[in-house]
Design an enzyme around this catalytic site. Structure first.
Site, short mmCIF file in Angstrom:
data_model
loop_
_atom_site.label_atom_id
_atom_site.label_comp_id
_atom_site.label_asym_id
_atom_site.label_seq_id
_atom_site.Cartn_x
_atom_site.Cartn_y
_atom_site.Cartn_z
N VAL A 293 -0.23 36.53 35.32
CA VAL A 293 -1.12 35.48 35.85
C VAL A 293 -0.30 34.35 36.45
O VAL A 293 -0.61 33.83 37.54
CB VAL A 293 -2.03 34.94 34.73
CG1 VAL A 293 -2.80 33.72 35.21
CG2 VAL A 293 -2.99 36.03 34.27
N GLU A 298 -1.85 33.95 43.60
CA GLU A 298 -3.14 34.41 44.14
C GLU A 298 -3.85 33.33 44.95
O GLU A 298 -4.75 33.62 45.73
CB GLU A 298 -4.05 34.89 42.99
CG GLU A 298 -4.61 33.80 42.08
CD GLU A 298 -3.60 33.32 41.03
OE1 GLU A 298 -3.90 32.38 40.29
OE2 GLU A 298 -2.50 33.91 40.97
N ASP A 340 -4.64 21.96 83.67
CA ASP A 340 -5.23 21.48 84.91
C ASP A 340 -4.67 20.08 85.19
O ASP A 340 -4.12 19.43 84.30
CB ASP A 340 -6.75 21.44 84.76
CG ASP A 340 -7.45 21.13 86.06
OD1 ASP A 340 -6.83 21.33 87.13
OD2 ASP A 340 -8.61 20.68 86.03
N ASP A 614 -12.06 23.98 82.48
CA ASP A 614 -13.33 23.29 82.35
C ASP A 614 -14.50 24.01 83.02
O ASP A 614 -15.65 23.64 82.83
CB ASP A 614 -13.24 21.85 82.90
CG ASP A 614 -12.78 21.83 84.36
OD1 ASP A 614 -12.72 22.91 84.98
OD2 ASP A 614 -12.48 20.74 84.86
N ASP A 618 -13.19 29.68 84.33
CA ASP A 618 -12.00 29.53 83.50
C ASP A 618 -12.13 30.28 82.19
O ASP A 618 -11.14 30.47 81.48
CB ASP A 618 -11.74 28.05 83.19
CG ASP A 618 -11.26 27.27 84.40
OD1 ASP A 618 -10.59 27.89 85.25
OD2 ASP A 618 -11.56 26.08 84.50
N ASN A 680 7.44 30.43 40.62
CA ASN A 680 7.02 31.71 40.05
C ASN A 680 8.21 32.63 39.78
O ASN A 680 8.26 33.33 38.77
CB ASN A 680 6.02 32.39 40.98
CG ASN A 680 4.66 31.70 40.98
OD1 ASN A 680 4.48 30.68 40.31
ND2 ASN A 680 3.72 32.25 41.71
N THR A 711 1.55 23.32 37.52
CA THR A 711 2.39 23.30 38.71
C THR A 711 1.70 23.88 39.94
O THR A 711 2.06 23.52 41.07
CB THR A 711 3.70 24.06 38.47
OG1 THR A 711 3.37 25.41 38.13
CG2 THR A 711 4.50 23.44 37.34
#
Length: 878
Positions: A293, A298, A340, A614, A618, A680, A711
């Site tokens: 765990v 995870e 542009d 725009d 496009d 870990n 942690t």
């Protein structure tokens, strides 16, 4: 005739499709509206009755569902199994503690997911489209969700139709209905009643349906159905959004999966070694499960999503609206920005710089010359209730220029005496616009467009080279040049083919040069881009001389970089473009199709491309780019829908700010990853190596779970608030396929994880040899505090801790202080001593733990110093 409120309540949905059979007057009466639109009060009343104009979305997960979902997580299930094993062997204390930790994990997971859901929902609301309607006789811009039946809606090229409309006014209106009917060709619309109750949707030419796109012309329509009552509402089940994990999330999930395999092997080996050493089987099993765990990160994919959602919300404050979360991650890899010119690099505040009228034999007004009349009549601006002109910036500049010499009354009087009877709207292919007005017994067609386009359409009597020479001189000074011409007509064109003939054999009126100065902040943004290894490229439909002049003002043409026109691009073989594309800084007079070619060529060279746009045309290039960026002010609905990001201020500097923020977000995700993986790995090595070194298992299951909870919680998440590194915009863009372990991160995890485990095991060996009675508590404390020192040191990859202000990340310091207090509570509060099998440490023992746990912190600081020395960074150690 029934009013709509009665009709909707009493008739079944199947009968809603008959609005196309009614005349405009009948539809207006049936809807209880008028050509002046609804009043605000009436619109509010109808909103209460009909609800918002929105398709039903996938039901949001309730808080209870989110919380219950936490207990389906594999790691939480392991904790529950561990608690059950403790209960079976009669160790109720451990059972209670493990279940409490499982509950706290679930609460933290719920908090993170709920916060992420809220952030994404707020972003979705910000991205809702807007539409223009007539309310109280005035043009109003409202959220499309605020439309109600009876609203009078304005349509123009690029608009996504916001509701099902009965058209009442059209000007060359063509709508693409492929999303609804599957018909690929745009449909020419009419206003007269059509067909019968069984007329197919595709044949209802006087209707415009929600979700379809205006591809040509403009018009007005009355909203007859909104929300789920629209045609597309009937098939809205096909439009439900599905969350797709980002590439970074997928990479993290893959790392977590591989680590899970390693942890399972380690746990099996640990269990076997423990049994061989004569350890109590159940205790060793609980330690192995707890290690699984604690060791598997995870939460990484979830925290990644949360960090990106928070970053996206932060970008909103910088005028960049992220529509798709993966864009946040992709921003850090952008190496080319294709932008542009007008409104993005420049101020989009056009002013008339020069005028070159031609003595045309045309009289349209007693006070105004023909060129001035053409500037006012071939113009879509409108006078607002505040007395200001609204519309396209170029056309506003034309009107305001004349408004400096003549009164507004003269302008309005001209438009009233010569009303527009028909028009051929501007489009990107023709690059011109024509309006038709009455003149005596006939008509006059006034054309406005790019100088080379209008020159090509002039009668043979004119010297086109001379006209183009004058236009070139204007463009060389950075002006956008418009040419005006006219043609006298005996009658109005009756069909599309005849309309095309109107723009041939034209009579010349003159030229107008307009200038749009660069935005003052863009030059620095361009410099920031080049410093960051990002190549800005101007892609514009403007004249090549205009584009070149603006590019030089902004320092966008360094060294031997090239300027290429659309005509040159069209004639250029793909192989040649592939060789040159990285050295081209300006593309002028290009078509939207050529934008798509440019994007794909750059991507073929391995670049990540951001593309602004725009217009309707496009959309393909925005969709193809790695980051499609639409204009929030000048952009069409279609371009916004195709984009990943929307500039709410249409400013190039905002793109650079967004890239900086994207790099910061990615950096902070890497810091979180570095921190969790290092901690870990230290936990795995500590528990696994102890038996191999002849030491007892150093930590109890509840202590391992406590370290994991503390942690992996607030300190880790607080890293998302870390400020940008000083060098964030001086390093090159990261590679798109860059590994999470790149740039030395993997080696850091291995080195510091091993060091942290060595310090912890060294503490155990030292305390055991020295006869300390509270060895396990000391080991527990050293490992916990070492991880806190580690998170403090990795705030920056380069800067030393004493060079960083505490105020730069107050959440982290708050999390560290709270975590330290909790650890002290576990050591010194008698109730916690019983739960966690700890003993109060003496002052000497606590100081020893503090000194030993600081080794990791100092080691990371030394690592920075070594890295700076090797890479030539200037250090701030002394």
């Amino acid at each position: 005739m029934e009013r709509i409120s009665e009709r909707v309540e009493t008739r079944p949905v199947a009968e809603y499709g008959n609005w196309h059979r009614l005349g405009i007057a009948e539809a207006i009466e049936g809807l209880g509206t008028s050509l002046r639109g609804l009043s605000t009060q009436e619109a509010e009343s109808r909103m209460k009755k009909f609800g918002p104009n929105a398709l039903r979305r996938k039901r949001k997960r309730s808080a209870l569902t989110l919380f219950a979902g936490q207990f389906r997580d594999f790691m939480v299930l392991i904790l529950i199994v561990a608690a059950a094993i403790s209960a079976v062997i009669g160790n109720l204390t451990d059972t209670i503690i493990i279940m409490a930790i499982a509950l706290l994990n679930a609460i933290l997971g719920f908090f993170h997911e709920y916060k992420a859901d809220r952030a994404v929902e707020e972003l979705r609301k910000l991205a809702e489209p807007w539409t223009n309607v007539i309310r109280d006789g005035q043009i109003r811009e409202i959220a499309s969700t605020g439309l109600v039946p009876g609203d009078l809606v304005l349509l123009e090229t690029g608009t996504i139709v916001p509701a099902d409309l009965r058209l009442c006014e059209i000007h060359s209106l063509r709508i693409g209905e492929a999303s609804l009917t599957g018909e690929s060709a745009p449909v020419d619309k009419v206003t007269k009643p059509i067909g019968n109750a069984h007329t197919a949707i595709g044949d209802r030419l006087n209707m415009a349906y929600k979700g379809t796109v205006v591809v040509f012309g403009r018009g007005r329509g009355i909203a007859v159905r909104t929300g789920m009552n629209t045609e597309i509402g009937r098939i809205s089940g096909l439009l439900q959004e599905k969350a797709v994990p980002t590439p970074l999330q997928r990479r993290m999930a893959e790392v977590g999966k591989r680590l899970a395999y390693v942890v399972v092997i380690v746990c099996v080996l640990l269990f076997g070694i423990g049994i061989m050493r004569g350890e109590e089987p159940v205790r060793v099993l609980l330690v192995a499960l707890s290690l699984a765990v604690a060791a598997i990160p995870e939460a990484l994919p979830a925290v990644t999503a949360i960090s990106m959602a928070i970053g996206a919300r932060r970008l909103v404050r910088k005028n960049a609206l992220i529509r798709r979360l993966p864009a946040v991650e992709t921003l850090g890899a952008v190496s080319f920005i294709c932008t542009d010119k007008t409104g993005t690099l420049t101020q989009n505040k056009m002013t008339v710089e020069s005028i070159s009228p031609y003595a045309a034999p045309l009289s349209l007004h007693s006070a105004l010359d023909p060129l001035e009349c053409a500037m006012l009549l071939n113009n879509d601006t409108r006078l607002s209730s505040e007395g200001t002109w609204k519309g396209d910036p170029t056309e506003i500049a034309l009107v305001e220029h004349i408004g400096k010499r003549y009164s507004t009354d003269i302008i309005l009087q001209l438009r009233t005496s010569l009303p527009r009877l028909a028009e051929i709207p501007f489009d990107a292919e023709r690059k011109c616009m024509t309006t038709i007005h009455p003149l005596g017994a006939g008509y006059v067609a006034l054309s406005k467009g790019a100088s080379e386009v209008i020159a090509a359409k002039l009668a043979k009597e004119y010297d086109r080279n001379e006209i183009l020479g004058q236009a070139g001189d204007m463009a060389a000074g950075g002006c956008r040049v418009l040419a005006f011409a006219y043609r006298l007509l005996q009658q109005l064109p009756e069909d599309a083919a005849a309309f095309g003939d109107v723009e041939e054999d034209l009579k010349y009126i003159g030229l107008v040069g307009l200038i749009d100065p660069p935005r003052p902040e863009v030059k620095k943004a361009i410099h920031d881009c080049t410093t960051a290894g990002i190549h800005p490229v101007m892609i514009t439909g403007d004249h090549v001389k205009t584009a070149t002049a603006i590019a030089r003002q902004l320092d966008m043409l360094p060294g031997d970089n090239k300027v290429v026109t659309g005509e040159q691009l069209a004639a250029m073989p793909q192989a040649d473009l592939g060789q040159m594309v990285e050295k081209i800084s300006v593309y002028a007079r290009v078509s939207p199709e050529q934008k798509l070619r440019i994007v794909r060529t750059l991507q073929g060279k391995g670049h990540f491309v951001a593309m602004t746009g725009d217009g309707v045309n496009d959309a393909p290039s925005l969709k193809a780019a790695n980051i499609g960026i639409a204009m929030g002010r000048a952009g069409t609905d279609v371009s916004r829908e195709a984009a990943d990001m929307i500039l709410m201020d249409d400013n190039f500097a905002t793109i650079v700010n967004a890239i900086k923020e994207g790099r910061r977000i990615y950096d902070n995700i890497r810091k979180f990853f570095k921190y969790i993986m290092t901690c870990n790995s230290a936990e795995i090595l500590t528990v696994f190596m102890a038996p191999l070194l002849g030491l007892p298992i150093p930590l109890l299951p509840v202590q391992l779970l406590w370290i994991n909870l503390v942690t992996d919680g607030l300190p880790a998440l607080a890293l998302a608030s870390e400020r940008a590194e000083p060098d964030i915009m001086t390093r090159p863009p990261r590679q798109a396929a860059e590994s999470l372990f790149s740039a030395g991160l993997g080696w850091h995890i291995a080195r510091i994880g091993l060091l942290m485990a060595a310090v912890t095991l060294g503490t155990q060996a030292f305390a055991t040899g020295a006869g300390f009675p509270r060895t396990q508590t000391m080991v527990f404390t050293v490992l916990s505090l070492s991880q806190l020192g580690h998170v403090l040191a990795i705030r920056s990859d380069h800067e030393f801790i004493f060079r960083q202000r505490i105020s730069s990340n107050l959440p982290l310091y708050g999390a560290l202080f709270l975590t330290f207090l909790l650890q002290m509570a576990v050591i010194y509060i008698p109730f916690c001593n019983a739960l966690f099998r700890t003993q109060p440490l003496s002052l000497a023992e606590l100081l020893t733990c503090l000194a030993l746990s600081s080794i990791v912190f100092h080691a990371v600081e030394v690592e920075k110093w070594v890295h700076k020395k090797r890479s030539g960074f200037k250090t701030n150690v002394l």
